[in-house]
Motif scaffolding. Structure first.
Motif, PDB file in Angstrom:
ATOM      1  N   THR A   1       0.730  -1.155  -0.009  1.00  0.00           N
ATOM      2  CA  THR A   1      -0.062   0.063  -0.128  1.00  0.00           C
ATOM      3  C   THR A   1       0.760   1.328  -0.129  1.00  0.00           C
ATOM      4  O   THR A   1       0.709   2.206  -0.832  1.00  0.00           O
ATOM      5  CB  THR A   1      -1.143  -0.012   1.014  1.00  0.00           C
ATOM      6  OG1 THR A   1      -1.859  -1.252   0.976  1.00  0.00           O
ATOM      7  CG2 THR A   1      -1.928   1.410   1.283  1.00  0.00           C
ATOM      8  N   VAL A   2       1.909   1.209   0.766  1.00  0.00           N
ATOM      9  CA  VAL A   2       2.734   2.423   0.905  1.00  0.00           C
ATOM     10  C   VAL A   2       3.739   2.562  -0.140  1.00  0.00           C
ATOM     11  O   VAL A   2       3.551   3.699  -0.837  1.00  0.00           O
ATOM     12  CB  VAL A   2       3.540   2.390   2.193  1.00  0.00           C
ATOM     13  CG1 VAL A   2       4.673   3.390   2.203  1.00  0.00           C
ATOM     14  CG2 VAL A   2       2.841   2.379   3.398  1.00  0.00           C
ATOM     15  N   TYR A   3       4.205   1.520  -0.804  1.00  0.00           N
ATOM     16  CA  TYR A   3       5.149   1.749  -1.745  1.00  0.00           C
ATOM     17  C   TYR A   3       4.366   1.979  -3.096  1.00  0.00           C
ATOM     18  O   TYR A   3       4.736   2.723  -3.804  1.00  0.00           O
ATOM     19  CB  TYR A   3       5.815   0.466  -2.195  1.00  0.00           C
ATOM     20  CG  TYR A   3       6.889   0.619  -3.243  1.00  0.00           C
ATOM     21  CD1 TYR A   3       8.093   0.904  -2.847  1.00  0.00           C
ATOM     22  CD2 TYR A   3       6.618   0.289  -4.611  1.00  0.00           C
ATOM     23  CE1 TYR A   3       9.101   0.727  -4.089  1.00  0.00           C
ATOM     24  CE2 TYR A   3       7.633   0.505  -5.595  1.00  0.00           C
ATOM     25  CZ  TYR A   3       8.983   0.712  -5.175  1.00  0.00           C
ATOM     26  OH  TYR A   3       9.747   0.769  -6.050  1.00  0.00           O
ATOM     27  N   GLY A   4       3.232   1.513  -3.406  1.00  0.00           N
ATOM     28  CA  GLY A   4       2.200   1.671  -4.388  1.00  0.00           C
ATOM     29  C   GLY A   4       1.640   3.149  -4.449  1.00  0.00           C
ATOM     30  O   GLY A   4       1.845   3.664  -5.417  1.00  0.00           O
ATOM     31  N   SER A   5       1.221   3.532  -3.309  1.00  0.00           N
ATOM     32  CA  SER A   5       0.728   4.901  -3.091  1.00  0.00           C
ATOM     33  C   SER A   5       1.739   6.101  -3.407  1.00  0.00           C
ATOM     34  O   SER A   5       1.524   7.092  -4.299  1.00  0.00           O
ATOM     35  CB  SER A   5       0.077   5.138  -1.721  1.00  0.00           C
ATOM     36  OG  SER A   5      -1.003   4.238  -1.415  1.00  0.00           O
TER      37      SER A   5
ATOM     38  N   SER B   1      -0.501   2.801  10.632  1.00  0.00           N
ATOM     39  CA  SER B   1       0.580   1.804  10.391  1.00  0.00           C
ATOM     40  C   SER B   1       1.137   2.328   8.919  1.00  0.00           C
ATOM     41  O   SER B   1       2.520   2.342   8.606  1.00  0.00           O
ATOM     42  CB  SER B   1       0.282   0.725  10.448  1.00  0.00           C
ATOM     43  OG  SER B   1      -0.672   0.179   9.710  1.00  0.00           O
ATOM     44  N   ILE B   2       0.016   2.719   8.037  1.00  0.00           N
ATOM     45  CA  ILE B   2       0.343   3.063   6.700  1.00  0.00           C
ATOM     46  C   ILE B   2       1.101   4.430   6.714  1.00  0.00           C
ATOM     47  O   ILE B   2       2.176   4.564   6.106  1.00  0.00           O
ATOM     48  CB  ILE B   2      -0.845   3.055   5.989  1.00  0.00           C
ATOM     49  CG1 ILE B   2      -1.433   1.754   5.573  1.00  0.00           C
ATOM     50  CG2 ILE B   2      -0.431   3.741   4.302  1.00  0.00           C
ATOM     51  CD1 ILE B   2      -0.489   0.761   5.153  1.00  0.00           C
ATOM     52  N   GLY B   3       0.700   5.175   7.545  1.00  0.00           N
ATOM     53  CA  GLY B   3       1.159   6.707   7.693  1.00  0.00           C
ATOM     54  C   GLY B   3       2.618   6.669   8.321  1.00  0.00           C
ATOM     55  O   GLY B   3       3.637   7.238   7.726  1.00  0.00           O
ATOM     56  N   MET B   4       2.853   5.731   9.236  1.00  0.00           N
ATOM     57  CA  MET B   4       4.155   5.599   9.779  1.00  0.00           C
ATOM     58  C   MET B   4       5.262   5.221   8.867  1.00  0.00           C
ATOM     59  O   MET B   4       6.249   5.996   8.805  1.00  0.00           O
ATOM     60  CB  MET B   4       4.032   4.745  11.058  1.00  0.00           C
ATOM     61  CG  MET B   4       3.428   5.318  12.150  1.00  0.00           C
ATOM     62  SD  MET B   4       3.765   6.713  13.159  1.00  0.00           S
ATOM     63  CE  MET B   4       4.802   6.077  14.134  1.00  0.00           C
ATOM     64  N   LEU B   5       5.002   4.086   8.139  1.00  0.00           N
ATOM     65  CA  LEU B   5       5.791   3.598   7.098  1.00  0.00           C
ATOM     66  C   LEU B   5       5.866   4.673   5.847  1.00  0.00           C
ATOM     67  O   LEU B   5       7.070   4.851   5.382  1.00  0.00           O
ATOM     68  CB  LEU B   5       5.272   2.321   6.587  1.00  0.00           C
ATOM     69  CG  LEU B   5       6.139   1.506   5.716  1.00  0.00           C
ATOM     70  CD1 LEU B   5       7.595   1.335   6.079  1.00  0.00           C
ATOM     71  CD2 LEU B   5       5.715   0.275   4.832  1.00  0.00           C
ATOM     72  N   ALA B   6       4.866   5.274   5.288  1.00  0.00           N
ATOM     73  CA  ALA B   6       4.768   5.994   4.478  1.00  0.00           C
ATOM     74  C   ALA B   6       5.955   7.323   4.800  1.00  0.00           C
ATOM     75  O   ALA B   6       6.562   8.015   3.866  1.00  0.00           O
ATOM     76  CB  ALA B   6       3.373   6.773   4.080  1.00  0.00           C
ATOM     77  N   THR B   7       6.015   7.898   5.901  1.00  0.00           N
ATOM     78  CA  THR B   7       7.022   8.911   6.426  1.00  0.00           C
ATOM     79  C   THR B   7       8.169   8.432   6.069  1.00  0.00           C
ATOM     80  O   THR B   7       9.218   9.320   5.503  1.00  0.00           O
ATOM     81  CB  THR B   7       6.668   9.149   7.932  1.00  0.00           C
ATOM     82  OG1 THR B   7       5.428   9.638   8.119  1.00  0.00           O
ATOM     83  CG2 THR B   7       7.720  10.149   8.437  1.00  0.00           C
TER      84      THR B   7
END
Length: 324
Positions: free
Chosen positions: A129-133, A154-160
Motif C-alpha cells: 500500500t505504501v510503496y504503491g501509493s 501503520s500506513i502513515g508511519m511507514l509512508a513517512t
C-alpha cells in the motif's frame, strides 16, 4: 486446524474459534501454513457488515506470511516462505485468520528472510500500500512536500519513512496532541493537529499548498485535502480510517480544485513487483526501515486484537501469530 470464523457481522465477540478440516488445494492453488498476519481496517469494516459483497460465514484476513505446505502443480517447494495479500482473500474466499489457507498461485510472493514471523507478518499489505501509493500513484520526487493525513496509522508511519528516504519534506497529521512526539520520532518534519480543516494550516506553511497528499482518513476529509494541494499537485486516496466508502452529492467541478489531480491506490488492482518486495525485506533487515509493530496477539486472541484495532490507539501495525 484452528480458524476464526465469522458467521454473522457485528462485534469482535462474533468471531467463533473452531476446529476445521485442513482444506485441499485445487488447480492453480497452494496450501499455505499461515505463520502470521497483520490486521487491516478493511477487515474491521467487513466484520461490522460494511462490505456488502462479502457473504458469511467467512474466515477474514486479506494478508499473511507463511510456508508452502502443498502445491499440487509443483511451482512452489515445500517449506518455501511466501507472502500473500488481497485478490479476494478474506472476502471472496476464506483468508488468513486460520492456521492454514488455500490461496491462488497468483497471490503468492516467494521471499527469503531471517526476520521473525511477527516482523514479517507486518509487511505484505502495509508495504504494498505504501510503496504503491507513493511511487506508482503519487510518483513522488526528491525535494517535494508531502502531507500524510492519518500519520499515526501503520500506513502513515511507514509512508513517512519511505518518503523521507526519498528526499521529501513530510507534514503529517494526528487528532491527538499526545501523538505529536511519536510522529516526530518517526521522522516527520511538521506535525499538524487535525480538526477536520487543514487547508489554512497547510497554506500558512506552503502558501500555494503542498505538492503531494496521501489521504488515509478517507471521504470525510478528502475535500479539505484537495484544498491543501498546490495547483498541479496530486492527492492519492488510499485509506478509509473514517470507515466511509462513498461521497454523497459529488460534484467534480466544485469538489476538485482546478489542475489538482485526484487518484487512488488499490493493491487489489495494481501490485508492486516481487523484487521490490524482497528489497524492502532486505532494507528492514539492514535497519534502513524500522517496522512499527504496535502489539502482538495470538490467533486465539483475535477478538481482543479487533477490539484493540477499533480503539484507534495502536500507533503501528497490529500483528497476529498463529502459534502461542
Amino acid at each position: 486446524m484452528k480458524a476464526a470464523v465469522l458467521y454473522h457481522p457485528g462485534s469482535p465477540e462474533n468471531f467463533v474459534l473452531e476446529d476445521k478440516p485442513i482444506p485441499t488445494p485445487g488447480a492453480e492453488q497452494v496450501l499455505v501454513k499461515v505463520k502470521a498476519f497483520g490486521l487491516n481496517r478493511s477487515e474491521l469494516m467487513t466484520r461490522k457488515g460494511l462490505s456488502p459483497s462479502v457473504r458469511f460465514p467467512r474466515v477474514l484476513g486479506i494478508e499473511c506470511v507463511g510456508e508452502v505446505e502443498h502445491d499440487p502443480a509443483g511451482k512452489f517447494k515445500l517449506g518455501q516462505k511466501v507472502a500473500a495479500f488481497m485478490g479476494g482473500m478474506g472476502r471472496d474466499f476464506d483468508g488468513s485468520y486460520a492456521e492454514y489457507a488455500v490461496l491462488p498461485h497468483s497471490l503468492l510472493y516467494p521471499f527469503e528472510s531471517q526476520l521473525s514471523w511477527e516482523q514479517l507478518g507486518a509487511i505484505p499489505e502495509m508495504f504494498q500500500t505504501v510503496y504503491g501509493s507513493l511511487h506508482l500513484a503519487l510518483k513522488i520526487k526528491s525535494g517535494e512536500s508531502l502531507l500524510i493525513r492519518g500519520g499515526t496509522s501503520s500506513i502513515g508511519m511507514l509512508a513517512t519513512q519511505l518518503a523521507k528516504n526519498s528526499g521529501l519534506t513530510v507534514l503529517a497529521t494526528t487528532r491527538k496532541l499526545d501523538k505529536k512526539e511519536l510522529l516526530l520520532r518517526n521522522g516527520v518534519d511538521r506535525v499538524l493537529i487535525d480538526d477536520g480543516s487543514l487547508a489554512e494550516k497547510v497554506k500558512a506553511i506552503y502558501p500555494k499548498g503542498v505538492e503531494k497528499v496521501l489521504e488515509l482518513v478517507g471521504t470525510s476529509t478528502l475535500k479539505d485535502s484537495l484544498q491543501c494541494t498546490a495547483p498541479g499537485g496530486m492527492v492519492c486516496m488510499t485509506g478509509m480510517l473514517s470507515e466511509q466508502w462513498s461521497l454523497t452529492d459529488f460534484a467534480p467541478m466544485e469538489y476538485i480544485p482546478a489542475t489538482v489531480h485526484l487518484t487512488i491506490y488499490d493493491s487489489g488492482q495494481i501490485r508492486v513487483g516481487v523484487q521490490s518486495f524482497q528489497q524492502f525485506i532486505r532494507d528492514v533487515e539492514a535497519g534502513t526501515i524500522q517496522l512499527r509493530i504496535s502489539k502482538l496477539f495470538s490467533l486465539l486472541e483475535i477478538a481482543a486484537a479487533h477490539e484493540f484495532m477499533e480503539s484507534n490507539s495502536a500507533g503501528g501495525k497490529i500483528v497476529v501469530v498463529t502459534e502461542d
